[in-house]
Design a protein around this motif. Structure first.
Motif, short mmCIF file in Angstrom:
data_model
loop_
_atom_site.label_atom_id
_atom_site.label_comp_id
_atom_site.label_asym_id
_atom_site.label_seq_id
_atom_site.Cartn_x
_atom_site.Cartn_y
_atom_site.Cartn_z
N SER A 29 0.83 -1.21 0.00
CA SER A 29 0.00 0.00 0.00
C SER A 29 0.86 1.26 0.00
O SER A 29 0.45 2.30 -0.52
N GLU A 30 2.08 1.19 0.54
CA GLU A 30 2.94 2.38 0.56
C GLU A 30 3.69 2.61 -0.75
O GLU A 30 4.27 3.67 -0.96
N ASP A 31 3.69 1.62 -1.65
CA ASP A 31 4.33 1.78 -2.96
C ASP A 31 3.52 2.75 -3.81
O ASP A 31 2.30 2.68 -3.86
N LYS A 32 4.23 3.65 -4.48
CA LYS A 32 3.57 4.60 -5.38
C LYS A 32 3.81 4.16 -6.83
O LYS A 32 4.93 3.85 -7.20
N VAL A 33 2.75 4.14 -7.61
CA VAL A 33 2.82 3.73 -9.01
C VAL A 33 2.22 4.85 -9.85
O VAL A 33 1.23 5.46 -9.46
N GLU A 34 2.82 5.09 -11.01
CA GLU A 34 2.33 6.14 -11.89
C GLU A 34 1.24 5.58 -12.80
O GLU A 34 1.45 4.63 -13.55
N ARG A 35 0.04 6.16 -12.71
CA ARG A 35 -1.09 5.74 -13.54
C ARG A 35 -1.13 6.60 -14.79
O ARG A 35 -1.03 7.82 -14.72
N VAL A 36 -1.28 5.95 -15.95
CA VAL A 36 -1.25 6.65 -17.24
C VAL A 36 -2.67 6.72 -17.80
O VAL A 36 -3.41 5.74 -17.74
#
Length: 187
Positions: free
Chosen positions: A58-65
């Motif tokens: 949950s703490e991982d940040k992912v870039e949504r395109v």
């Protein structure tokens, strides 16, 4: 580009991960007895079709395109390239035929398809959900067999094999789902 937490990933989301564009195919949330919860995500590369299984906490940040979608009309095929035309600007775009994969036979002249773009790069082509096809070859109708829940093989005018109910005969128009490649109804 908006960043989302690892537990906010949903099927269908397009993510920028490891320097590529990936679509989330399956997402399952796992809460092991020991340690923190995570999302087990099956990703598919939009450029080359590779698959990857990744864990996101949950703490991982992912870039949504966000992909731009444009409805474009199919004109013709030329040397393995499909030529589409934008109905507003009349610009023509050439895309490789393998973007459609096994759904390629359902693409008909003049059909309007939705093309997803990332900037100027076309990533996928979505056909209409249902198309009308003609049955060119199937077994003849047998009286009294219509009550059973049985299907018989049929070949469509585009060469695709499907199974149809026993009451469908040769020369009839039927509606076929383009994603599942299954009979839907009579046209």
């Amino acid at each position: 580009m908006p960043k989302i937490n690892g537990n906010e990933i949903r099927p269908g989301n397009v993510l920028e991960h490891d320097g590529g564009l990936w679509a989330a195919v399956k997402v399952s949330h796992v809460k092991p007895g020991k340690g923190g919860a995570f999302a087990q995500v099956e990703l598919k590369n939009l450029r080359d079709g590779r698959k990857l299984n990744e864990r996101f906490r949950s703490e991982d940040k992912v870039e949504r395109v966000r992909l731009d979608q444009k409805d474009q009309q199919f004109l013709y095929e030329n040397d393995g390239m499909l030529v589409f035309m934008d109905n507003e600007t009349f610009e023509q775009t050439e895309l490789p035929a393998d973007l459609l994969g096994e759904r390629r036979p359902f693409l008909q002249d003049g059909m309007v398809a939705t093309i997803e773009y990332y900037g100027d790069e076309a990533l996928s082509v979505q056909l209409p959900q249902k198309v009308v096809c003609k049955v060119v070859e199937t077994e003849p109708v047998v009286k009294g067999q219509t009550a059973a829940n049985s299907y018989k093989p049929a070949i469509l005018d585009n060469g695709v094999r499907v199974t149809v109910p026993p009451f469908v005969g040769e020369g009839e128009d039927i509606v076929v789902h383009t994603e599942t490649m299954e009979y839907s109804e009579r046209a």
